[in-house]
Design an enzyme around this catalytic site. Sequence first.
Site, PDB file in Angstrom:
ATOM      1  CG  PHE A  10      10.282  56.682 -18.293  1.00 53.27           C
ATOM      2  CD1 PHE A  10      11.531  57.285 -17.861  1.00 53.27           C
ATOM      3  CD2 PHE A  10      10.287  55.445 -18.556  1.00 53.27           C
ATOM      4  CE1 PHE A  10      12.541  56.538 -18.104  1.00 53.27           C
ATOM      5  CE2 PHE A  10      11.223  54.616 -18.711  1.00 53.27           C
ATOM      6  CZ  PHE A  10      12.634  55.370 -18.289  1.00 53.27           C
ATOM      7  CG  PHE A  79       6.978  58.655 -27.130  1.00 50.91           C
ATOM      8  CD1 PHE A  79       8.077  57.778 -26.702  1.00 50.91           C
ATOM      9  CD2 PHE A  79       7.299  59.940 -27.874  1.00 50.91           C
ATOM     10  CE1 PHE A  79       9.121  58.115 -27.271  1.00 50.91           C
ATOM     11  CE2 PHE A  79       8.667  59.924 -28.332  1.00 50.91           C
ATOM     12  CZ  PHE A  79       9.643  59.113 -27.955  1.00 50.91           C
ATOM     13  CG  ASP A 133      10.380  43.653 -24.799  1.00 51.16           C
ATOM     14  OD1 ASP A 133       9.440  44.152 -24.444  1.00 51.16           O
ATOM     15  OD2 ASP A 133      11.490  43.320 -24.313  1.00 51.16           O
ATOM     16  CD  GLU A 134       5.732  44.381 -21.532  1.00 51.79           C
ATOM     17  OE1 GLU A 134       4.816  43.989 -20.981  1.00 51.79           O
ATOM     18  OE2 GLU A 134       6.282  45.091 -20.836  1.00 51.79           O
ATOM     19  CE  LYS A 162       2.574  50.459 -27.207  1.00 52.55           C
ATOM     20  NZ  LYS A 162       2.713  51.914 -27.227  1.00 52.55           N
TER      21      LYS A 162
HETATM   22  P1  NAD Z   1       4.430  56.643 -19.503  1.00 53.50           P
HETATM   23  O1  NAD Z   1       3.078  56.195 -18.917  1.00 53.50           O
HETATM   24  O2  NAD Z   1       5.401  57.190 -18.347  1.00 53.50           O
HETATM   25  O3  NAD Z   1       3.956  57.956 -20.300  1.00 53.50           O
HETATM   26  C1  NAD Z   1       2.931  57.715 -21.260  1.00 53.50           C
HETATM   27  C2  NAD Z   1       2.516  59.372 -21.491  1.00 53.50           C
HETATM   28  O4  NAD Z   1       1.518  59.602 -22.480  1.00 53.50           O
HETATM   29  C3  NAD Z   1       2.194  60.090 -20.498  1.00 53.50           C
HETATM   30  O5  NAD Z   1       2.644  61.316 -20.247  1.00 53.50           O
HETATM   31  C4  NAD Z   1       0.561  60.181 -20.315  1.00 53.50           C
HETATM   32  O6  NAD Z   1       0.076  61.252 -19.944  1.00 53.50           O
HETATM   33  C5  NAD Z   1       0.290  60.220 -21.875  1.00 53.50           C
HETATM   34  N1  NAD Z   1      -0.860  59.910 -22.450  1.00 53.50           N
HETATM   35  C6  NAD Z   1      -1.769  58.622 -21.887  1.00 53.50           C
HETATM   36  N2  NAD Z   1      -2.855  58.509 -22.556  1.00 53.50           N
HETATM   37  C7  NAD Z   1      -2.935  59.652 -23.570  1.00 53.50           C
HETATM   38  C8  NAD Z   1      -3.622  60.076 -24.683  1.00 53.50           C
HETATM   39  N3  NAD Z   1      -4.849  59.557 -24.926  1.00 53.50           N
HETATM   40  N4  NAD Z   1      -3.411  61.317 -25.221  1.00 53.50           N
HETATM   41  C9  NAD Z   1      -2.194  61.911 -25.001  1.00 53.50           C
HETATM   42  N5  NAD Z   1      -1.317  61.512 -24.205  1.00 53.50           N
HETATM   43  C10 NAD Z   1      -1.681  60.320 -23.251  1.00 53.50           C
HETATM   44  O7  NAD Z   1       5.050  55.569 -20.370  1.00 53.50           O
HETATM   45  P2  NAD Z   1       6.291  55.553 -20.970  1.00 53.50           P
HETATM   46  O8  NAD Z   1       7.167  54.384 -20.265  1.00 53.50           O
HETATM   47  O9  NAD Z   1       7.080  56.713 -21.149  1.00 53.50           O
HETATM   48  O10 NAD Z   1       6.145  54.798 -22.526  1.00 53.50           O
HETATM   49  C11 NAD Z   1       6.001  55.559 -23.648  1.00 53.50           C
HETATM   50  C12 NAD Z   1       5.664  54.616 -24.769  1.00 53.50           C
HETATM   51  O11 NAD Z   1       6.895  53.589 -25.000  1.00 53.50           O
HETATM   52  C13 NAD Z   1       4.406  53.772 -24.556  1.00 53.50           C
HETATM   53  O12 NAD Z   1       3.859  53.520 -26.006  1.00 53.50           O
HETATM   54  C14 NAD Z   1       4.895  52.280 -24.384  1.00 53.50           C
HETATM   55  O13 NAD Z   1       4.001  51.275 -24.611  1.00 53.50           O
HETATM   56  C15 NAD Z   1       6.363  52.261 -24.920  1.00 53.50           C
HETATM   57  N6  NAD Z   1       7.463  51.798 -24.348  1.00 53.50           N
HETATM   58  C16 NAD Z   1       7.508  51.884 -23.142  1.00 53.50           C
HETATM   59  C17 NAD Z   1       8.674  50.931 -22.475  1.00 53.50           C
HETATM   60  C18 NAD Z   1       8.958  50.912 -20.955  1.00 53.50           C
HETATM   61  O14 NAD Z   1       9.962  50.230 -20.614  1.00 53.50           O
HETATM   62  N7  NAD Z   1       8.620  51.943 -20.453  1.00 53.50           N
HETATM   63  C19 NAD Z   1       9.461  49.864 -23.162  1.00 53.50           C
HETATM   64  C20 NAD Z   1       8.942  49.806 -24.762  1.00 53.50           C
HETATM   65  C21 NAD Z   1       8.100  50.688 -25.204  1.00 53.50           C
HETATM   66  P1  TYD Z   2       7.643  46.453 -14.787  1.00 55.87           P
HETATM   67  O1  TYD Z   2       8.519  47.766 -14.450  1.00 55.87           O
HETATM   68  O2  TYD Z   2       6.256  46.746 -14.224  1.00 55.87           O
HETATM   69  O3  TYD Z   2       7.647  46.199 -16.219  1.00 55.87           O
HETATM   70  P2  TYD Z   2       6.902  45.104 -17.372  1.00 55.87           P
HETATM   71  O4  TYD Z   2       5.943  44.259 -16.604  1.00 55.87           O
HETATM   72  O5  TYD Z   2       6.525  45.914 -18.304  1.00 55.87           O
HETATM   73  O6  TYD Z   2       7.982  44.181 -17.771  1.00 55.87           O
HETATM   74  O7  TYD Z   2       7.760  45.157 -14.182  1.00 55.87           O
HETATM   75  C1  TYD Z   2       9.342  44.455 -14.464  1.00 55.87           C
HETATM   76  C2  TYD Z   2       9.434  43.212 -14.042  1.00 55.87           C
HETATM   77  O8  TYD Z   2       9.499  43.519 -12.481  1.00 55.87           O
HETATM   78  C3  TYD Z   2       8.106  42.264 -14.135  1.00 55.87           C
HETATM   79  O9  TYD Z   2       8.639  41.026 -14.437  1.00 55.87           O
HETATM   80  C4  TYD Z   2       7.362  42.450 -12.881  1.00 55.87           C
HETATM   81  C5  TYD Z   2       8.314  42.527 -11.925  1.00 55.87           C
HETATM   82  N1  TYD Z   2       8.073  43.531 -10.719  1.00 55.87           N
HETATM   83  C6  TYD Z   2       8.181  42.975  -9.408  1.00 55.87           C
HETATM   84  O10 TYD Z   2       8.579  41.905  -9.096  1.00 55.87           O
HETATM   85  N2  TYD Z   2       7.539  43.960  -8.443  1.00 55.87           N
HETATM   86  C7  TYD Z   2       6.946  44.895  -8.582  1.00 55.87           C
HETATM   87  O11 TYD Z   2       6.614  45.549  -7.491  1.00 55.87           O
HETATM   88  C8  TYD Z   2       6.873  45.355  -9.900  1.00 55.87           C
HETATM   89  C9  TYD Z   2       6.301  46.934 -10.105  1.00 55.87           C
HETATM   90  C10 TYD Z   2       7.133  44.644 -10.844  1.00 55.87           C
END
Ligand code: NAD
Ligand code: TYD
Length: 355
Positions: A10, A79, A133-134, A162
């Site tokens: 993503f 990432f 932030d988690e 993380k």
């Molecule tokens: P995501 O799950 O959508 O994507 C993760 C990607 O990493 C995928 O394309 C997957 O194929 C790849 N991947 C997984 N294991 C791998 C490995 N061993 N080697 C190479 N590639 C691998 O996650 P995201 O939401 O895009 O998050 C990206 C980064 O940002 C993560 O490190 C996550 O902890 C961090 N992050 C995410 C959020 C959020 O809200 N989504 C917020 C803060 C930080």
């Molecule tokens: P999520 O998108 O899984 O992110 P994170 O747990 O990393 O913050 O969830 C965001 C918030 O939404 C979290 O408090 C859990 C809640 N949630 C639901 O209430 N229902 C759902 O089906 C999902 C996936 C999450």
Amino acid sequence: MILVTGGAGFIGSNFVLDWLAGSGEPVVNVDKLTYAGNRANLAALEGDARHRFVQGDIGDRALMDSLLAEHRPRAIVNFAAESHVDRSIHGAEDFIATNIVGTFRLLEAARGYWAGLPADEKAAFRFLHVSTDEVYGTLSPDAPAFTEEHVYEPNSPYSASKAASDHLVRAWHHTHGLPVLTTNCSNNYGPDHFPEKLIPLMIVNALAGKPLPVYGDGQQVRDWLYVTDHCSAIRRVLQAGRVGQTYNVGGWNEKTNLAIVHTICDLLDELQPRADGQSYRAQIAHVTDRPGHDRRYAIDARKIERELGWRPAETFESGIRKTVAWYMANADWVRDVQSGAYCDWVATQYGAAGA
Ligand code: NAD
Ligand code: TYD
């Protein structure tokens, strides 16, 4: 050039697309293509010589060594991770393997490469680790938002893995001198978000006439940031962040989960009203709470603003509207992701090597 890991997920795919839209600097994109990785997210870059995609694991030391030697990147942006809390509750093995062991091996590969660089390239090299932030745990309703000095108190297997990776990154700087940067960001939303996370799940379930599963009372609070704002923050930290420092990234946008779901329902009521005239809110179903569910996250993003002049460009109102519109316009993407057919699409379109 830069080397990005996890760039088919993503945030990583949004980052690569934004990077190449704003700069001519090439990207080598290493992604394992787990269930969350999707080559379709990068379809716009097909035939673009500035983007080289490699299917691979950050824990594959030989692969990472050879990619670094071949491409000689000036930076690595990491990432790659297992990212879903609920999956980490059902089984943490992959989280330990990628987020901890994988980050360790990537750090070692980076250290070996960096140590052999000429002095000027060595001084300019950066390893930017994208975190969450988690790692800080949960906040009571009136507690001040997380600063970079907040104690690490991870509560889920995901956030613990993380946190471990953040500590390794820190140690590779303090012990080995590797020029690292870490960003700890709040919840992202936007295009290409895998529909297992709250916002995309609610949009696609609503449109499919399915229940909208709200965990517990839905009063948990998250800070939400539009994904392209996270990407601009990472670019800025990479450009000007102080080596060894961490930067919190957030949207100044705390909302309860129920408020998020209501907003999505209201937007859909406006953009694609239900045939029966009822609101999509009728589909909300309160379900059993997540075990160990963190009650509140909030980011104090003043350091990145003060030191680097970064602030989010998007408001929640504009960002969520764009996001809902994107999912409505990309039903094929949703269907392929949900059916697993995107894997077939990758094999058909790009062949098994993925190059
Ligand atoms: P995501 O799950 O959508 O994507 C993760 C990607 O990493 C995928 O394309 C997957 O194929 C790849 N991947 C997984 N294991 C791998 C490995 N061993 N080697 C190479 N590639 C691998 O996650 P995201 O939401 O895009 O998050 C990206 C980064 O940002 C993560 O490190 C996550 O902890 C961090 N992050 C995410 C959020 C959020 O809200 N989504 C917020 C803060 C930080
Ligand atoms: P999520 O998108 O899984 O992110 P994170 O747990 O990393 O913050 O969830 C965001 C918030 O939404 C979290 O408090 C859990 C809640 N949630 C639901 O209430 N229902 C759902 O089906 C999902 C996936 C999450």
